[in-house]
Design a protein around this motif. Structure first.
Motif, short mmCIF file in Angstrom:
data_model
loop_
_atom_site.label_atom_id
_atom_site.label_comp_id
_atom_site.label_asym_id
_atom_site.label_seq_id
_atom_site.Cartn_x
_atom_site.Cartn_y
_atom_site.Cartn_z
N ARG A 79 0.82 -1.21 0.00
CA ARG A 79 0.00 0.00 0.00
C ARG A 79 0.86 1.26 0.00
O ARG A 79 0.61 2.20 -0.77
N TRP A 130 0.44 -7.42 -4.07
CA TRP A 130 -0.73 -7.20 -3.21
C TRP A 130 -1.87 -8.13 -3.61
O TRP A 130 -2.51 -8.77 -2.77
N HIS A 197 -5.46 -2.20 1.32
CA HIS A 197 -4.83 -2.55 2.60
C HIS A 197 -4.06 -3.85 2.41
O HIS A 197 -4.48 -4.74 1.66
N ASP A 198 -2.92 -3.97 3.08
CA ASP A 198 -2.10 -5.17 2.95
C ASP A 198 -2.80 -6.36 3.60
O ASP A 198 -3.10 -6.34 4.80
#
Length: 455
Positions: A79, A130, A197-198
């Motif tokens: 992110r 991601w 978001h990770d």
């Protein structure tokens, strides 16, 4: 277990939807200048060769920054890396406009191109990492090739809109597409801040004094988990050859086709670039269809590379706009096939902890090809003709065919397209692909024997 997997399906769908949204918005913003960039630089006073000196500087920047920005993605998080990409790209785009107003020379534009490359390298490994990590964490059971192909379709559709819009804005003033790109990137930053978001990856802080060591460790990881695997090394070399030609060809096609048409209408360049987006979408769709029937990824890679070579030669030899244009579209449709298939192959062999690093290392090797290709073909285009440079570049890119053939001889599970249940490829423990092999040895055995790089 079935109930647990079923409960996680909505999470994987949200991840994929987020990936499509961010990739589409990012490409929409970036593409605003793609159809007019060469014309903008020529209008700013650069010669044809100097345009590709500036573009080669961009490729050099990707070589310099891919590994350091991979450290950011593999430590501070995907992110943070993506948000950094959007910020740097917006700022560097405004610098381009300022340089044109100042009548700055090629050296200034080359420096700005390096800064622009920094922005894109923050994006290159982070976005894929991601996505794959989040899908692995949610036990996704679909086929990665199709996710990547659909993602490229979304990006190509965004490119279609962005290039047409940029071409229309450029018809009014060539600086307007650049201003529009920066404004759109501000909106992308806001959306990414909320959506991204990770998941499946835990960021960690790295002190400034530890950064050189982390960069070195991640460079070693790129070698150990990327270059050291023969199949990945061959794919990287093939990408180096193809990128060296395709990056030049994309921007050289703008003035080349206008010359064949005997026109100086900027909007035509925008429409041609939009057509490139449509042809890429067609290539992506072919992957989705062929993956139901084709048993091996290298079959698609080999077929696309061979067809691209023929199309490039036809494009260079043609003296008619109406022959050159479909040849260009066939060429770019091939990239729509090679891209997602190659991505899926790579991700079967990369462990989660080094995913962004290896993808960045791969982009670095491709960037090296972009430097040589744009300088060499740019020089040929100015000294001989742009058509001759297309022929030379197409023949050089044909070197990817024997490299793909060598990957095919290696075989292994990563080359297999196994249908709807191929999602098992990305759902193994610790995010390590179930088919990950290095010269016949599973990755976790390699880690045990070499030690996991600390980066």
């Amino acid at each position: 277990m079935a109930e647990l997997v079923q409960a996680r399906v909505p999470e994987s769908r949200r991840t994929i939807a987020g990936y499509y949204t961010l990739a589409g918005l990012y490409t929409l913003s970036a593409a605003a200048i793609w159809g007019v960039n060469t014309l903008f630089l020529l209008d700013a006073g650069l010669s044809f060769f100097e345009v590709f000196v500036a573009n080669a500087a961009y490729s050099l920047g990707t070589v310099l920054f891919e590994v350091p920005t991979g450290v950011v993605a593999d430590t501070l998080g995907r992110r943070v890396s993506f948000l950094s990409s959007v910020s740097v790209l917006a700022a560097s785009t405004l610098v381009y406009v300022s340089l044109a107003e100042m009548d700055a020379g090629v050296a200034a534009f080359a420096a700005a191109s390096v800064l622009m490359a920094l922005g894109f390298t923050f994006y290159s490994g982070a976005m894929e990492a991601w996505l794959v990590d989040a899908l692995a964490a949610s036990n996704y059971e679909g086929l990665l090739d199709r996710v990547f192909a659909r993602g490229q379709q979304v990006s190509s559709a965004a490119m279609l809109v962005g290039t047409i819009g940029g071409g229309l804005l450029g018809q009014v003033d060539l600086s307007l597409p650049y201003l529009a790109r920066s404004a759109l990137l501000v909106a992308v930053f806001v959306v990414a801040f909320v959506v991204m978001h990770d998941v499946g990856f835990t960021p960690r802080r790295v002190a400034a004094r530890e950064l050189p060591g982390a960069i070195a460790a991640n460079a070693r990881a790129g070698v150990a988990f990327g270059w050291a695997q023969r199949s990945i090394r061959l794919l990287m070399l093939a990408a180096c050859l193809e990128t060296g030609f395709f990056m030049w060809a994309f921007y050289a096609s703008q003035p080349y086709l206008l010359d064949l048409l005997e026109s100086d209408a900027v909007w035509v360049a925008g429409l041609v670039t939009a057509g490139i987006a449509c042809s890429t979408i067609a290539g992506n769709q072919l992957v989705q269809i062929a993956s139901r029937y084709c048993g091996r990824r290298t079959t698609l890679l080999l077929g696309a590379a061979a067809i691209q070579t023929v199309a490039a030669v036809v494009l260079g030899l043609s003296e008619s706009f109406w022959v050159a244009l479909p040849a260009l579209f066939v060429l770019t449709a091939g990239t729509g096939v090679v891209g997602p298939v190659r991505q899926a192959y790579l991700h079967q062999l990369i462990p989660s902890e080094q995913r962004a690093t290896v993808v960045s290392f791969d982009s670095m090797v491709s960037g090296a090809g972009g430097v040589g290709g744009q300088l060499g073909l740019g020089a040929i285009g100015e000294a001989r003709s742009v058509g001759a440079a297309f022929v030379v570049g197409g023949v050089a890119a044909a070197g990817a065919v024997p490299l793909f053939a060598a990957v095919r001889r290696i075989g292994g599970p990563a080359d297999e397209i196994v249908g709807e249940r191929a999602g098992a490829e990305c759902s193994a423990p610790s995010g390590i692909p179930a088919v990950a092999m290095v010269e016949g040895r599973v990755v976790d055995e390699l880690v045990a024997s070499r030690g996991t790089p600390s980066g």
